[in-house]
Enzyme design. Structure first.
Site, short mmCIF file in Angstrom:
data_model
loop_
_atom_site.label_atom_id
_atom_site.label_comp_id
_atom_site.label_asym_id
_atom_site.label_seq_id
_atom_site.Cartn_x
_atom_site.Cartn_y
_atom_site.Cartn_z
N CYS A 394 42.49 -21.01 -26.16
CA CYS A 394 43.53 -20.44 -25.12
C CYS A 394 44.97 -20.37 -25.58
CB CYS A 394 43.56 -21.56 -23.97
SG CYS A 394 44.70 -21.57 -22.80
N CYS A 397 47.57 -22.66 -23.69
CA CYS A 397 47.17 -23.88 -24.35
C CYS A 397 47.90 -24.09 -25.79
CB CYS A 397 45.79 -24.29 -24.28
SG CYS A 397 44.91 -24.09 -22.58
#
Length: 468
Positions: A394, A397
């Site tokens: 991600c 992230c």
């Protein structure tokens, strides 16, 4: 006869009182108690208590820190999110919109930030820019002045030294881009399951000094464990030297802090017109409730406070670096830059006044040869974790993971550079101890994330107060 009736009536009354909960029976625990009753008092390996941190952070530090992080100097962070994972190839990229990162257009970033990573006096800064340019060319150009050649060699020596706890991005790479952290906030993205577990599993299992025979509690990638295995883990942890135990608690604290952020900024509702983000109580309970996590959740929250103390201590130690008159938070806006430096110093002096700072002198304090080896192992393990961030599927992230790991790495660098900080010159560049703009931005934003977590714990405590 009257006495018997009196006794029976009294007995029936007592039974009724007990049955109705008025005879001294304890009311059932609230959800707040299950999450927080063990998160109080003194922290392990510290002389500080949770309540002192809460008061200091939530009422004296948090509001001013948030204001500082909204300024141009701290909101723009240069990062390379395209670096390949150095450990495995089968990365499943998150295709959700909330996983995406929107980089800045060139004209959105202040010119002062793009032109130099920091600013000293004009003379010193020109020398620094010359050094950086020569270093990028990979050699010391003999046509440079003697002073500059000497500076380049000192600079290279600094960059090659063993004080770096992170493998930093090459910000000169064409793939490195500026990101506005305010427009790409850390929040729940939907990135979870085996791919996310794999990242944390590699961090804990291969980089926290843990032998394979010791099983970590609540590991989603391992078979179910009994109470004896959990006890074995904590017996092993308590038997470690203070440095290795601290390493595990720092990583656990960072993991807990990230989970607090995701629970506090959760996608609660989505329509064609808008998204509603807010506190997800159920998500928070699943991660930190003492019963649901078999006692693990409160331990993780205490590790979050331990992480807070470590980063707070680093900021208190680095005050002299920022106090030097030549140092500026340079963006090109003189008025704003002066105001921001004033606010920065106010915050740092507030931090310095904290009464119960962590004492890092117990770290690496034994036999000098063994202590140096342990410090090097500590540093290399942490550098490895910084490389693992390039394996996160991600992108949002990955952004916040890289920033917070670099920030914590910078804090560790500061803690172990006390003598170098004490010997800094009062003006001009410091070659022995130096912080780049990347390190400064990550240091304060990482601490801002931990500070936000502590503040959010107060919010969750209030939200859970009346839930059973």
């Amino acid at each position: 006869m009257g006495r018997r009736w009196g006794f029976l009536i009294g007995l029936v009354g007592a039974v009724w009182l007990l049955g109705s909960g008025r005879g001294g029976q304890q009311p059932p625990e609230t959800a707040a108690q299950r999450c927080f009753c063990q998160v109080s008092g003194y922290l392990d390996d510290c002389t500080c208590d949770v309540e002192t941190i809460d008061r200091f952070n939530n009422y004296r530090l948090f509001p001013r820190l948030q204001k500082l992080l909204e300024s141009d100097y701290f909101r723009y962070y240069k990062v390379n999110l395209k670096r390949p994972c150095p450990f495995w190839n089968d990365i499943n990229q998150c295709g959700r919109r909330d996983c995406a990162v929107k980089p800045c257009q060139s004209d959105e970033v202040p010119d002062g930030i793009k032109s130099a990573s920091y600013k000293y006096s004009e003379v010193a800064n020109n020398l620094i820019e010359e050094c950086e340019q020569a270093e990028r060319l990979g050699a010391v150009d003999e046509s440079l002045s003697e002073e500059t050649q000497k500076a380049v060699l000192q600079w290279t020596k600094h960059d090659d030294s063993s004080d770096s706890f992170c493998e930093a991005d090459d910000i000169q790479s064409p793939d490195a881009e500026y990101v506005d952290l305010l427009l790409n906030p850390e929040r729940y993205t939907g990135y979870k399951g085996p791919d996310a577990w794999k990242i944390w599993n590699v961090i804990y299992e291969e980089n926290c000094f843990k032998p394979q025979t010791i099983k970590r509690p609540l590991n989603p990638l391992a078979s179910s464990q009994g109470k004896s295995e959990e006890n074995t883990f904590y017996s092993w942890l308590e038997g470690l030297c203070v440095e290795k135990r601290a390493f595990y608690r720092l990583i656990s604290g960072l993991h807990a802090s990230i989970n607090v952020h995701l629970s506090a900024r959760y996608l609660l509702q989505e329509t064609w017109l808008e998204k509603k983000w807010g506190h997800n109580i159920t998500e928070f309970q699943q991660r930190f409730d003492g019963i649901l996590t078999e006692g693990e959740g409160p331990r993780r929250l205490k590790n979050l406070y331990f992480l807070y103390l470590i980063e707070l201590r680093a900021l208190s130690k680095v005050v002299p670096f920022f106090e030097r008159p030549d140092f500026q938070l340079f963006t090109g806006n003189k008025v704003q830059d002066a105001e921001n430096k004033m606010l920065l110093l106010e915050i740092l002096h507030e931090i310095k006044s904290f009464p119960l700072h962590f004492d890092e002198n117990s770290f690496f304090a034994g036999d000098k040869k063994e202590a140096n080896k342990l410090k090097e192992d500590f540093r290399l393990h942490f550098r490895n974790i910084s490389r693992i961030m390039d394996c996160v599927g991600c992108f949002k992230c990955r952004l916040w993971g890289k920033l917070q790991i670099q920030g914590l790495g910078t804090a560790l660098k500061i803690l172990f550079s006390e003598k170098l900080i004490a010997n800094m010159p009062e003006s001009g560049p410091s070659y022995e101890f130096h912080l780049t703009r990347q390190e400064i931005v990550s240091l304060f934003n990482a601490f801002g994330r931990i500070s936000t977590s502590v503040k959010e714990l107060e919010n969750f405590r209030n939200l859970l107060q009346n839930i059973h």
